[in-house]
Design a protein around this motif. Structure first.
Motif, PDB file in Angstrom:
ATOM      1  N   VAL A  83       0.849  -1.203   0.000  1.00 24.39           N
ATOM      2  CA  VAL A  83       0.000   0.000   0.000  1.00 24.39           C
ATOM      3  C   VAL A  83       0.883   1.251   0.000  1.00 24.39           C
ATOM      4  O   VAL A  83       0.629   2.204  -0.742  1.00 24.39           O
ATOM      5  CB  VAL A  83      -0.963   0.006   1.201  1.00 24.39           C
ATOM      6  N   ALA A  84       1.922   1.238   0.813  1.00 24.11           N
ATOM      7  CA  ALA A  84       2.833   2.379   0.872  1.00 24.11           C
ATOM      8  C   ALA A  84       3.533   2.588  -0.472  1.00 24.11           C
ATOM      9  O   ALA A  84       3.731   3.734  -0.901  1.00 24.11           O
ATOM     10  CB  ALA A  84       3.861   2.184   1.985  1.00 24.11           C
ATOM     11  N   ALA A  85       3.881   1.504  -1.148  1.00 22.88           N
ATOM     12  CA  ALA A  85       4.548   1.619  -2.448  1.00 22.88           C
ATOM     13  C   ALA A  85       3.672   2.375  -3.450  1.00 22.88           C
ATOM     14  O   ALA A  85       4.156   3.281  -4.142  1.00 22.88           O
ATOM     15  CB  ALA A  85       4.897   0.236  -2.985  1.00 22.88           C
ATOM     16  N   PHE A  86       2.412   1.993  -3.531  1.00 23.27           N
ATOM     17  CA  PHE A  86       1.505   2.693  -4.450  1.00 23.27           C
ATOM     18  C   PHE A  86       1.453   4.180  -4.131  1.00 23.27           C
ATOM     19  O   PHE A  86       1.514   5.025  -5.029  1.00 23.27           O
ATOM     20  CB  PHE A  86       0.088   2.109  -4.376  1.00 23.27           C
ATOM     21  N   THR A  87       1.340   4.499  -2.856  1.00 22.70           N
ATOM     22  CA  THR A  87       1.218   5.899  -2.438  1.00 22.70           C
ATOM     23  C   THR A  87       2.501   6.674  -2.712  1.00 22.70           C
ATOM     24  O   THR A  87       2.475   7.757  -3.308  1.00 22.70           O
ATOM     25  CB  THR A  87       0.854   5.969  -0.942  1.00 22.70           C
ATOM     26  N   LEU A  88       3.631   6.142  -2.275  1.00 20.85           N
ATOM     27  CA  LEU A  88       4.915   6.829  -2.451  1.00 20.85           C
ATOM     28  C   LEU A  88       5.262   7.020  -3.917  1.00 20.85           C
ATOM     29  O   LEU A  88       5.735   8.093  -4.320  1.00 20.85           O
ATOM     30  CB  LEU A  88       6.026   6.059  -1.740  1.00 20.85           C
ATOM     31  N   LEU A  89       5.035   5.988  -4.711  1.00 18.06           N
ATOM     32  CA  LEU A  89       5.367   6.094  -6.133  1.00 18.06           C
ATOM     33  C   LEU A  89       4.436   7.059  -6.863  1.00 18.06           C
ATOM     34  O   LEU A  89       4.867   7.784  -7.768  1.00 18.06           O
ATOM     35  CB  LEU A  89       5.360   4.710  -6.781  1.00 18.06           C
ATOM     36  N   ARG A  90       3.195   7.092  -6.457  1.00 16.09           N
ATOM     37  CA  ARG A  90       2.251   8.046  -7.070  1.00 16.09           C
ATOM     38  C   ARG A  90       2.662   9.487  -6.753  1.00 16.09           C
ATOM     39  O   ARG A  90       2.677  10.347  -7.625  1.00 16.09           O
ATOM     40  CB  ARG A  90       0.824   7.776  -6.572  1.00 16.09           C
ATOM     41  N   HIS A  91       3.001   9.727  -5.497  1.00 17.65           N
ATOM     42  CA  HIS A  91       3.455  11.071  -5.121  1.00 17.65           C
ATOM     43  C   HIS A  91       4.739  11.442  -5.865  1.00 17.65           C
ATOM     44  O   HIS A  91       4.900  12.588  -6.303  1.00 17.65           O
ATOM     45  CB  HIS A  91       3.715  11.162  -3.615  1.00 17.65           C
ATOM     46  N   ALA A  92       5.656  10.492  -6.001  1.00 14.27           N
ATOM     47  CA  ALA A  92       6.909  10.757  -6.703  1.00 14.27           C
ATOM     48  C   ALA A  92       6.645  11.097  -8.165  1.00 14.27           C
ATOM     49  O   ALA A  92       7.282  12.003  -8.725  1.00 14.27           O
ATOM     50  CB  ALA A  92       7.845   9.544  -6.586  1.00 14.27           C
ATOM     51  N   GLU A  93       5.708  10.399  -8.783  1.00 18.74           N
ATOM     52  CA  GLU A  93       5.349  10.679 -10.169  1.00 18.74           C
ATOM     53  C   GLU A  93       4.728  12.071 -10.293  1.00 18.74           C
ATOM     54  O   GLU A  93       5.032  12.834 -11.215  1.00 18.74           O
ATOM     55  CB  GLU A  93       4.400   9.615 -10.710  1.00 18.74           C
ATOM     56  N   GLN A  94       3.852  12.426  -9.356  1.00 18.70           N
ATOM     57  CA  GLN A  94       3.261  13.764  -9.374  1.00 18.70           C
ATOM     58  C   GLN A  94       4.342  14.834  -9.213  1.00 18.70           C
ATOM     59  O   GLN A  94       4.295  15.875  -9.880  1.00 18.70           O
ATOM     60  CB  GLN A  94       2.207  13.886  -8.270  1.00 18.70           C
ATOM     61  N   ALA A  95       5.308  14.579  -8.324  1.00 17.35           N
ATOM     62  CA  ALA A  95       6.405  15.534  -8.125  1.00 17.35           C
ATOM     63  C   ALA A  95       7.246  15.669  -9.384  1.00 17.35           C
ATOM     64  O   ALA A  95       7.644  16.782  -9.772  1.00 17.35           O
ATOM     65  CB  ALA A  95       7.264  15.102  -6.944  1.00 17.35           C
ATOM     66  N   ARG A  96       7.502  14.555 -10.041  1.00 17.30           N
ATOM     67  CA  ARG A  96       8.298  14.572 -11.273  1.00 17.30           C
ATOM     68  C   ARG A  96       7.571  15.374 -12.349  1.00 17.30           C
ATOM     69  O   ARG A  96       8.178  16.210 -13.026  1.00 17.30           O
ATOM     70  CB  ARG A  96       8.557  13.142 -11.768  1.00 17.30           C
ATOM     71  N   ARG A  97       6.290  15.150 -12.494  1.00 19.91           N
ATOM     72  CA  ARG A  97       5.522  15.875 -13.513  1.00 19.91           C
ATOM     73  C   ARG A  97       5.439  17.370 -13.190  1.00 19.91           C
ATOM     74  O   ARG A  97       5.498  18.193 -14.085  1.00 19.91           O
ATOM     75  CB  ARG A  97       4.125  15.298 -13.642  1.00 19.91           C
ATOM     76  N   ALA A  98       5.305  17.701 -11.920  1.00 20.25           N
ATOM     77  CA  ALA A  98       5.237  19.105 -11.518  1.00 20.25           C
ATOM     78  C   ALA A  98       6.562  19.808 -11.830  1.00 20.25           C
ATOM     79  O   ALA A  98       6.570  20.978 -12.229  1.00 20.25           O
ATOM     80  CB  ALA A  98       4.926  19.233 -10.029  1.00 20.25           C
ATOM     81  N   GLY A  99       7.670  19.099 -11.678  1.00 18.61           N
ATOM     82  CA  GLY A  99       8.970  19.680 -11.955  1.00 18.61           C
ATOM     83  C   GLY A  99       9.247  19.822 -13.440  1.00 18.61           C
ATOM     84  O   GLY A  99      10.068  20.637 -13.857  1.00 18.61           O
ATOM     85  N   ALA A 100       8.536  19.052 -14.272  1.00 19.75           N
ATOM     86  CA  ALA A 100       8.769  19.081 -15.716  1.00 19.75           C
ATOM     87  C   ALA A 100       8.045  20.255 -16.385  1.00 19.75           C
ATOM     88  O   ALA A 100       8.391  20.633 -17.486  1.00 19.75           O
ATOM     89  CB  ALA A 100       8.282  17.766 -16.345  1.00 19.75           C
ATOM     90  N   GLY A 101       7.046  20.800 -15.674  1.00 15.44           N
ATOM     91  CA  GLY A 101       6.230  21.828 -16.323  1.00 15.44           C
ATOM     92  C   GLY A 101       6.485  23.156 -15.907  1.00 15.44           C
ATOM     93  O   GLY A 101       7.075  23.976 -15.586  1.00 15.44           O
TER      94      GLY A 101
END
Length: 101
Positions: A83-101
């Motif tokens: 459960v933590a993996a899904f949450t942490l990886l989702r947040h990391a992906e959101q952070a990566r996308r926010a940094g790309a834009g």
């Protein structure tokens, strides 16, 4: 830029959380129950929000931090680690996308 002080503070609570998870993991496996208290403990320790971007008020933990957390959580209760993996990886992906834009 990650807030390493906040990341390290969350990681410092990891051993206590792992002990809490391990104390009930067998019970949850045996009874086929969801480890709500375990998820709550991980969240309260600041571990579920470890990879939220600083842009959104989080510490901005790295992939290395994710691996460290999941390896330890898995020792306590593998279900909580998933459960933590899904949450942490989702947040990391959101952070990566926010940094790309």
């Amino acid at each position: 830029m990650p807030d390493r002080t906040a990341v390290e503070a969350a990681l410092a609570g990891l051993p206590r959380v792992v002990d809490l998870l391990a104390a009930r993991a067998e019970e949850h496996d045996r009874d086929a129950t969801f480890p709500y208290q375990g998820i709550e403990a991980v969240h309260e320790a600041g571990l579920l929000t470890l990879t939220v971007s600083p842009r959104y008020g989080g510490p901005g933990g790295t992939l290395t931090d994710i691996v460290r957390v999941l390896a330890q959580l898995g020792r306590g209760d593998a279900s909580v680690a998933v459960v933590a993996a899904f949450t942490l990886l989702r947040h990391a992906e959101q952070a990566r996308r926010a940094g790309a834009g």
